[in-house]
Write an enzyme that holds these catalytic residues in place. Structure first.
Site, PDB file in Angstrom:
ATOM      1  N   GLU A   1      39.718  46.375  39.622  1.00  0.00           N
ATOM      2  CA  GLU A   1      38.881  46.833  38.510  1.00  0.00           C
ATOM      3  C   GLU A   1      37.521  47.276  39.026  1.00  0.00           C
ATOM      4  O   GLU A   1      36.946  48.254  38.555  1.00  0.00           O
ATOM      5  CB  GLU A   1      38.702  45.714  37.471  1.00  0.00           C
ATOM      6  CG  GLU A   1      38.247  46.216  36.107  1.00  0.00           C
ATOM      7  CD  GLU A   1      36.735  46.340  35.965  1.00  0.00           C
ATOM      8  OE1 GLU A   1      36.279  47.001  35.030  1.00  0.00           O
ATOM      9  OE2 GLU A   1      36.001  45.775  36.799  1.00  0.00           O
TER      10      GLU A   1
ATOM     11  N   ASP B   1      39.448  40.607  41.138  1.00  0.00           N
ATOM     12  CA  ASP B   1      38.552  41.090  42.193  1.00  0.00           C
ATOM     13  C   ASP B   1      37.097  40.973  41.754  1.00  0.00           C
ATOM     14  O   ASP B   1      36.783  40.958  40.556  1.00  0.00           O
ATOM     15  CB  ASP B   1      38.897  42.533  42.607  1.00  0.00           C
ATOM     16  CG  ASP B   1      38.837  43.528  41.446  1.00  0.00           C
ATOM     17  OD1 ASP B   1      39.133  43.148  40.300  1.00  0.00           O
ATOM     18  OD2 ASP B   1      38.467  44.694  41.698  1.00  0.00           O
TER      19      ASP B   1
HETATM   20 ZN   LIG Z   1      34.514  42.820  35.245  1.00  0.00          ZN
END
Ligand SMILES: [Zn+2]
Length: 384
Positions: free
Chosen positions: A142, A77
């Site tokens: 994340e 992501d």
């Molecule tokens: Zn990163």
């Protein structure tokens, strides 16, 4: 303008980086990135498991069943591009300019992912019967809430007794040039959400009111003057910062009945969150103040002690660049905070982080190639 050499432009890890940047995987959307990775890993004999939690796609891939387990970790992501008119290129069309590739995620951290995959391909081709096991732990959560990503995968692995010995995170750790900084730990992050209660009143009759601003002021002064610690060999001193402070009803002759504040500690291994919280409550309780404090722990600090993993990483950087990397615990949090408590040594090595999360994010093309060579060398040193 520095130009790039043709060999670098057609290097497999640069081609893979471009394929990944083309997928607009704005957190928590993986946008098919993990399928590309899994396909390449399956071709090498990896067993690939897609672990879906909520909106989040995770990939756990493993080759071999023996110990030790060397795991590369990272995320597909990216943060949103921000104002597109400020980008000089389309953020989701990888664009070469001079010796750089521009695109959202090019540095954080799709070049890390591309370098891992190609390094593993090259390593497995020459070391089909490598020692131990090779693994990848990839999430699409994340940059967002980080609740259904690495944390959940690690919990799943722990529940079935699968252990990671060494973990290399491909986060952009480098500061000025590739390999100048390797992260061997991270500070802890603990936030407080504070409410101070008072009694609203007329500014001319303070004896009939109880102004929470006046109550909190000396506590805040104390929180700011405490020497939390001096840091230690691996960590800078613990810091306390107020990020938000509000009170007032918006009227010049009315004192407020309530104050709210948010603050954050970035703390060293001299503390754990329970002791840090108690110390804060001691400071509050030394004053006459009616307050409520809610806590949010983002992660305890962790530190990877010098050992085989850090030695292999330092050796790989030295061989490829001539640099002796600084072993640092600075910067924000990372998913290392979820992997380390399960007993793994965690080190972060990736490209230069100067443009991450900004408009016109970019990576030096030569660095993607060199990072691939570094990862391959780490594989050879630990599992060859
Ligand atoms: Zn990163």
């Amino acid at each position: 303008m520095t130009t790039v050499n043709e060999n670098e432009l057609t290097h497999p890890s640069v081609i893979l980086l471009n394929d990944l940047v083309r997928r607009a995987s704005v957190t928590p959307d993986d946008a098919g990135c993990q399928d590309i990775l899994a396909q390449r890993l399956e071709a090498l004999g990896f067993h690939c498991e897609s672990m879906r939690f909520g909106e989040v796609t995770n990939l756990w891939a493993r080759r071999g069943s023996a110990a030790p387990v060397l795991c590369f970790a990272g995320h597909t992501d990216v943060v949103p591009p921000g104002p597109e008119e400020e980008w000089e290129t389309d953020p989701f069309v990888p664009t070469v300019q001079g010796d750089l590739i521009f695109g959202r995620g090019s540095a954080d951290m799709k070049s890390g992912l591309a370098a891992m995959i190609v390094a593993i391909e090259e390593f497995v081709e020459e070391n089909a019967d490598h020692q131990g096991s090779l693994a990848l732990l990839i999430t699409s959560d994340e940059e967002g809430r980080a609740r259904d990503g690495t944390l959940k995968v690690v919990e799943t692995l722990q529940a079935r007794g699968e252990h990671i010995d060494w973990c290399v995170l491909g986060e952009p750790s480098s500061q000025h040039e590739l390999g100048d900084v390797v992260r061997i730990g991270r500070r802890g992050s603990l936030s407080g959400m504070l409410t101070v209660r008072g009694v609203q009143g007329h500014v001319a009759y303070p004896q009939l009111a109880d102004n929470p601003i006046g109550r909190f002021a000396p506590v805040l002064a104390d929180l700011h003057t405490v020497n939390w610690d001096d840091g230690n060999a691996f960590f800078p001193p613990t810091t306390f910062q107020v990020v938000d402070l509000r009170a007032g009803v918006g009227f010049p002759n009315v004192t407020p009945g309530e104050l709210s504040a948010r603050f954050n500690f970035r703390y060293s291994t001299e503390w754990d969150h329970e002791r840090l919280k108690s110390r804060v409550h001691e400071i509050f309780d030394a004053h006459e103040i009616d307050y409520e404090l809610e806590w949010h722990l983002s992660g305890e600090p962790f530190l990877t002690q010098p050992g085989r993993l850090s030695e292999a990483v330092v050796a790989a950087v030295k061989e490829q660049t001539g640099l002796t990397p600084e072993l640092s615990t600075g910067g924000g949090t990372s998913d290392g905070r979820f992997i380390s408590p399960a007993g793994a040594d965690v080190v972060e090595l990736g490209p230069v982080n100067a443009s991450i999360h900004k408009v016109n994010e970019h990576v030096k093309i030569a660095d993607v190639v060199t990072l691939t060579a570094m990862y391959r060398r780490i594989l050879e040193l630990l599992l060859g």
